[in-house]
Design an enzyme around this catalytic site. Structure first.
Site: not given
Ligand code: NAI
Length: 252
Positions: A153, A156-157
């Site tokens: 991860y 990737a980030k």
């Molecule tokens: P989450 O797991 O709640 O939501 C991620 C969404 O992406 C889900 O709806 C999922 O179905 C969708 N998804 C996954 N694989 C997919 C694919 N192949 N094609 C289309 N959609 C797909 O995650 P969250 O926490 O909302 O994270 C959103 C972004 O923010 C991500 O890129 C995550 O890495 C990043 N992020 C999150 C943090 C956190 O603390 N929650 C911190 C830093 C970055």
């Protein structure tokens, strides 16, 4: 549906940060395409946006699949119009310490974050360059700076940051800015899953995380959405290739 509104695409928009970004961009006057693995998962977000009088559509996509991405962007163009804002938000985690991390978890995480951001950006950029205006905002993370158990991860980030800067160089001449938001601890299903993996309740996990956060609270998806909204603004047109940490402190 109002065909005259500028169109924004948010990947992974069915929940968490993506949902908050989709709602915020609708509030800012964009017609929003909410892309996620299956369209059905995105329907409640679309319904909530429509209730506010804004336009939105749910589109199923696997961002790692070239054919699926091209079809999804064609559907967005048909149903809402050509997209000129893109938020590459879809993401997953497959955490493990290096000695236990299997190659499939490595490939899957890099595919969703990096290949996904690449494929969707490539599919959408033609509409931005034609319009001679566009905004791409990519989701990085404080994990780009290193995080135990997240070799895949964090790679990737960190990759997303290089990708962001390169796209900023290539697309600037077309009036397109490309920036990244790098959140710290944000309350979503993703961090809930991490708590479970490390054997803590979410409250315990959150409490522990907050101790490291200078502003002494957990981040909410709306905190990230407001940073995204800044980069999308017309008067942010001189800001490109940047990474904004949204972590309650200098990193987390
Ligand atoms: P989450 O797991 O709640 O939501 C991620 C969404 O992406 C889900 O709806 C999922 O179905 C969708 N998804 C996954 N694989 C997919 C694919 N192949 N094609 C289309 N959609 C797909 O995650 P969250 O926490 O909302 O994270 C959103 C972004 O923010 C991500 O890129 C995550 O890495 C990043 N992020 C999150 C943090 C956190 O603390 N929650 C911190 C830093 C970055």
């Amino acid at each position: 549906m109002n065909q005259n509104k500028p169109v924004a695409v948010v990947t992974g928009g069915a929940r968490g940060i993506g949902e908050a970004v989709a709602r915020r961009l609708a509030h800012e006057g964009f017609a929003v395409a909410v892309l996620d693995l299956d369209a059905e998962a995105a329907e409640p977000v679309v319904a909530a946006i429509r209730e506010t009088g804004q336009s939105a559509v749910a589109v199923g996509v696997d961002v790692t699949d070239e054919v699926s991405v091209e079809a999804a962007i064609a559907q967005v163009e048909k149903e809402l119009g050509p997209p000129i804002v893109l938020v590459n938000n879809a993401g997953i985690t497959r955490d493990d310490l290096l000695h236990k991390l299997n190659a499939e978890s490595w490939d899957t995480v890099l595919a969703v974050h990096l290949r996904g951001a690449f494929l969707v950006s490539r599919a959408v950029q033609r509409h931005m360059t034609t319009a001679r205006w566009g905004r791409i905002v990519n989701l990085s993370s404080v994990s780009a700076l290193g995080n135990r158990g997240q070799a895949n991860y964090s790679a990737a980030k960190a990759g997303i940051q290089g990708f962001t800067k390169t796209l900023a160089l290539e697309l600037g001449r077309f009036g397109v800015t490309v920036n990244a938001v790098a959140p710290g601890f944000i309350v979503t299903d993703m961090t809930r899953a991490t708590a479970e993996r490390v054997g803590l309740t979410f409250d315990e996990f959150t409490e522990r995380a907050i101790r490291e956060v200078p502003v002494q609270r957990a981040g909410q998806p709306e905190d990230v959405a407001s940073a995204v909204a800044y980069f999308v603004r017309e008067d942010a047109s001189y800001v490109s290739g940047q990474v904004l940490y949204v972590a309650g402190g200098p990193r987390s």
